[in-house]
Design an enzyme around this catalytic site. Structure first.
Site, PDB file in Angstrom:
ATOM      1  CB  CYS A   2      -0.872   0.018   1.233  1.00 52.68           C
ATOM      2  SG  CYS A   2      -1.800  -1.490   1.472  1.00 52.68           S
ATOM      3  NE  ARG A  27       4.454   1.745  -1.762  1.00 53.76           N
ATOM      4  CZ  ARG A  27       5.413   1.540  -0.883  1.00 53.76           C
ATOM      5  NH1 ARG A  27       6.635   1.921  -1.154  1.00 53.76           N
ATOM      6  NH2 ARG A  27       5.169   0.966   0.261  1.00 53.76           N
ATOM      7  CD1 TRP A  84      -1.367  -6.306  -1.849  1.00 54.27           C
ATOM      8  CD2 TRP A  84      -1.086  -5.581  -3.943  1.00 54.27           C
ATOM      9  NE1 TRP A  84      -1.023  -7.389  -2.629  1.00 54.27           N
ATOM     10  CE2 TRP A  84      -0.841  -6.973  -3.911  1.00 54.27           C
ATOM     11  CE3 TRP A  84      -0.965  -4.920  -5.167  1.00 54.27           C
ATOM     12  CZ2 TRP A  84      -0.486  -7.711  -5.036  1.00 54.27           C
ATOM     13  CZ3 TRP A  84      -0.602  -5.661  -6.281  1.00 54.27           C
ATOM     14  CH2 TRP A  84      -0.372  -7.028  -6.223  1.00 54.27           C
ATOM     15  CG  ASN A 110       1.077   1.505   3.790  1.00 56.18           C
ATOM     16  OD1 ASN A 110      -0.070   1.738   3.440  1.00 56.18           O
ATOM     17  ND2 ASN A 110       2.141   2.010   3.188  1.00 56.18           N
ATOM     18  N   GLY A 111       0.435  -2.289   6.011  1.00 51.35           N
ATOM     19  CA  GLY A 111       0.898  -3.422   6.811  1.00 51.35           C
ATOM     20  C   GLY A 111      -0.255  -4.173   7.455  1.00 51.35           C
ATOM     21  CD  GLU A 492      13.079 -19.399  -8.884  1.00 53.59           C
ATOM     22  OE1 GLU A 492      12.494 -20.156  -9.680  1.00 53.59           O
ATOM     23  OE2 GLU A 492      12.940 -18.158  -8.922  1.00 53.59           O
ATOM     24  CE  LYS A 496      14.035 -15.771 -11.249  1.00 52.32           C
ATOM     25  NZ  LYS A 496      12.860 -16.294 -10.715  1.00 52.32           N
ATOM     26  CD  GLU A 499      13.277 -15.305 -15.072  1.00 54.63           C
ATOM     27  OE1 GLU A 499      12.276 -15.017 -15.725  1.00 54.63           O
ATOM     28  OE2 GLU A 499      13.217 -15.665 -13.873  1.00 54.63           O
ATOM     29  CG  HIS A 515      23.007 -41.616 -14.047  1.00 49.65           C
ATOM     30  ND1 HIS A 515      23.461 -42.916 -14.067  1.00 49.65           N
ATOM     31  CD2 HIS A 515      22.718 -41.348 -12.748  1.00 49.65           C
ATOM     32  CE1 HIS A 515      23.415 -43.430 -12.841  1.00 49.65           C
ATOM     33  NE2 HIS A 515      22.973 -42.487 -12.023  1.00 49.65           N
ATOM     34  CE  LYS A 614       6.027 -10.347 -11.869  1.00 44.77           C
ATOM     35  NZ  LYS A 614       7.251 -10.962 -11.411  1.00 44.77           N
TER      36      LYS A 614
HETATM   37  C1  F6R Z   1      10.216 -16.477 -13.491  1.00 41.91           C
HETATM   38  C2  F6R Z   1       8.799 -16.173 -13.551  1.00 41.91           C
HETATM   39  C3  F6R Z   1       7.897 -17.129 -14.220  1.00 41.91           C
HETATM   40  C4  F6R Z   1       6.575 -17.263 -13.442  1.00 41.91           C
HETATM   41  C5  F6R Z   1       5.580 -18.098 -14.237  1.00 41.91           C
HETATM   42  C6  F6R Z   1       4.295 -18.332 -13.477  1.00 41.91           C
HETATM   43  O1  F6R Z   1      10.960 -15.521 -12.831  1.00 41.91           O
HETATM   44  O2  F6R Z   1       8.376 -15.150 -13.071  1.00 41.91           O
HETATM   45  O3  F6R Z   1       8.490 -18.368 -14.378  1.00 41.91           O
HETATM   46  O4  F6R Z   1       6.835 -17.851 -12.215  1.00 41.91           O
HETATM   47  O5  F6R Z   1       5.299 -17.445 -15.442  1.00 41.91           O
HETATM   48  O6  F6R Z   1       3.667 -17.129 -13.174  1.00 41.91           O
HETATM   49  P1  F6R Z   1       2.548 -17.061 -12.074  1.00 41.91           P
HETATM   50  O7  F6R Z   1       3.165 -17.384 -10.765  1.00 41.91           O
HETATM   51  O8  F6R Z   1       2.014 -15.667 -12.134  1.00 41.91           O
HETATM   52  O9  F6R Z   1       1.506 -18.093 -12.448  1.00 41.91           O
END
Ligand code: F6R
Length: 619
Positions: A2, A27, A84, A110-111, A492, A496, A499, A515, A614
């Protein structure tokens, strides 16, 4: 997360406050509101959706048609907020500011107020009426309870009764030249102008007006007037606070002084995890997930759990699988959501399907949820976004509370998902009687310590990780090796790396290396091994020896104090010690930073890597 903006001064402040909120839009929020005090009366306007809706509601748009009249300029004191949602749905009633029964105290917060349920019950018994489902509204009523003419004293008394991590600002109709604010963990900062003073959750809200700031510290209550701010501790003793000059550009200010959103979000992980777990662990021996509203018999009658997710969320699910099986002894299957829907899965009413999706909008995950529902399974969503599609498709929802993530690469949403999976695992273990009370208490104590361990690990490892990145950033290929609960951390970490740095990277179960993948290794290959303390540490150390025998460069992540790892690896990065099942949440931190520094050294845009976007999370 928030956003808060408050103003007291000589200028009409309605437009100033809304402009301040606009600077906090990055934010993320789902509703907004403003309260203005003029002529002894406070007017509040709130709106669901973006700030254009709030502007229309206060009549700020061109014709203001259909808008609600609000104290027009010249109100010179006011509060504004972007929300939020965490407690209570995204509705106008739940948007801030909130007021007391007499409509004289208005607050923005907030919080999270952790003891909101107890306080609500107490205040309700005293005759207070509530108009929202939020924890925040409690604060206005607490101030009302204690007010006897001394506004700062009433805020201090209210503050003393609250537990949690939050920051709030309050305004009282009888005090037209004073705002009173308090901070417990969540950020709050004062902006000092000429004959005017701002208070906000972040500097961008007032950067256009002043660069002289005073930071509020934990446990402080401050009184803000046009002449500045008086800082006191919780008992009312005055604390001196020197103003500081900020030289950030607006862009830097949005990023909180960090060079990128991704780095800012990496540093927000302690808060995101704290927000996710704290009020679900109200006591030392109890996990409270009553918000799920699930049949209380479900944990005992479960045949199996199936977790579906994509990408980083899938990796969080893998960590969850280990925790649930280890603690609750329920079989857990993991499925990539885009595969699940096409393989005619055997699924039915005795299964719990957990769909993990930070955005709540990933098409494959939503389709998997629908399929599971059609086949009679109970479907739970684990998501970061209230009102997202996943929340509508699920029987039950568990929210992470990481706030908006702007960097495309998931960081703080990952650790929050992992934290939420631990809560679920612990809850299942407790409900199924798989854990003794002592084990429940042990895991709760360890979980509660995680935000602090994240907080100390990041600065402790960052410089070393950057040095390692300087050495290895020209590598053509990175291999990540782990076993058991370290394996999802490697998956993971490798995701990272690929990507954001575009360097081919692979993650393998360390025992599988011989293997096939061992053929890839030579002295030019950086091999990242997750070798934190666990029952499989000896096995990992043998794998490290195998890798070194091929001349590869081993970078190990180890639990602090374990010098055995340092003896066999080329480089060892130590992370804070936790219960071994919880270790992934700290072990991932150096791997996020390694990918980050490698990408930055290669001059890449980590917030917006190529070919990736995103999922849109805010409508
Ligand atoms: C990697 C990343 C993606 C998401 C994936 C699922 O850094 O952000 O691999 O994790 O696209 O996205 P959500 O969690 O929104 O379903």
């Amino acid at each position: 997360m928030c956003g808060i903006v408050g103003y007291v001064g000589k200028r009409p402040c309605r437009d100033l406050l809304i402009a301040g909120l606009e600077k906090l839009e990055y934010r993320g929020y789902d509703s907004a509101g403003i309260a203005l005090l003029d002529d002894g009366h406070i007017e509040t306007v709130r709106a669901v959706g973006n700030l254009a809706n709030l502007r229309a509601a206060v009549g700020l748009d061109a014709d203001g048609e259909g808008s609600v009249a609000v104290a027009a300029p010249p109100a010179q004191i006011g509060l504004a907020h972007t929300r939020w949602a965490t407690h209570g749905q995204v509705t106008e009633e739940n948007a801030h500011p909130h007021n007391d029964c007499t409509d004289t105290v208005h607050i923005v917060l907030n919080g999270i107020v952790e003891n909101h349920s107890e306080l609500r019950a107490e205040l309700g018994a005293e005759g207070h009426h509530f108009s929202s489902e939020t924890d925040a509204e409690i604060v206005a009523h607490l101030i009302e309870r204690h007010y006897d003419g001394d506004f700062p004293a009433a805020v201090r008394a209210a503050f003393a009764e609250m537990r949690g991590h939050y920051a709030f600002v309050a305004m009282h109709a009888a005090h037209p030249d004073m705002l009173v604010a308090a901070r417990q963990e969540c950020p709050l900062v004062v902006g000092l102008g000429e004959g005017e003073t701002f208070v906000a959750s972040a500097i961008p809200a007032f950067l256009a007006h002043t660069r002289r700031v005073q930071y509020v510290a934990n446990g402080e209550v401050i009184t803000i007037t046009p002449d500045g701010a008086t800082f006191t501790d919780a008992a009312g003793a005055v604390v001196e606070r020197e103003p500081e000059e900020v030289d950030w550009s607006e862009d830097e200010a949005e990023k909180g002084g960090y060079e990128t959103f991704m780095l800012k979000e990496i540093h927000e992980q302690a808060d995101a995890v704290a927000e996710t777990i704290t009020d679900r662990l109200p006591e030392l021996d109890r996990v409270d997930l009553s918000e799920l509203g699930l049949d209380p018999e479900l944990p005992r009658r479960l045949r199996r759990i199936v977790i579906v997710a994509c990408g980083t969320s899938y990796h969080a699910g893998l960590v969850g699988r280990y925790a649930i099986e280890q603690w609750a002894r329920v079989p857990v299957e993991m499925d990539i959501a885009s595969e699940f829907r096409y393989r005619n899965p055997v699924i039915g009413p005795e299964d719990l399907v957990i769909a993990i999706t930070q955005s709540g909008e990933t098409a494959d995950t939503l389709a998997a949820m629908r399929l599971a529902r059609e086949r009679g399974a109970t479907v739970m969503a684990l998501t970061n976004v209230m009102g997202s599609q996943a929340t509508r498709e699920a029987h039950a929802v568990l929210f992470t509370r990481a706030g908006l993530e702007i960097g495309v690469a998931a960081t703080k949403t990952f650790t929050s998902q992992v934290a939420a999976m631990y809560l679920l695992g612990l809850w299942l273990a407790h409900e199924r009687g798989a854990f003794s009370p002592a084990s429940v208490r042990h895991v709760i104590a360890e979980l509660k310590a995680l935000p602090h361990q994240i907080q100390v690990t990041i600065p402790a490892v960052n410089d070393r990780v950057r040095e390692i990145a300087e050495r290895v950033h020209r590598g053509r290929f990175f291999l990540y090796l782990g076993r058991n609960i370290g394996l999802p951390v490697c998956l993971e970490g490798a995701l990272k790396m690929k990507e954001i740095s575009y360097i081919p990277s692979d993650a393998y179960a360390a025992g599988e290396m011989k293997h096939g993948p061992i053929a890839l290794l030579d002295s030019s290959t950086p091999v990242v091994c997750v070798a934190t303390d666990s029952p499989v540490l000896d096995k990992i150390l043998s794998n490290v020896a195998e890798v070194r025998a091929r001349g590869a460069d081993v970078i190990a992540v180890a639990t602090e104090g374990n010098e055995r790892v340092a003896e066999v690896a080329d480089e060892t990065i130590f992370v804070a010690r936790t219960d071994w099942v919880l270790q992934p949440i700290v072990a991932i931190l150096p791997l996020q930073l390694l990918a980050y520094h490698v990408a930055r050294l290669l001059g890449l845009n980590v917030d917006q890597p190529r070919n990736l976007a995103k999922t849109v999370t805010v409508e």
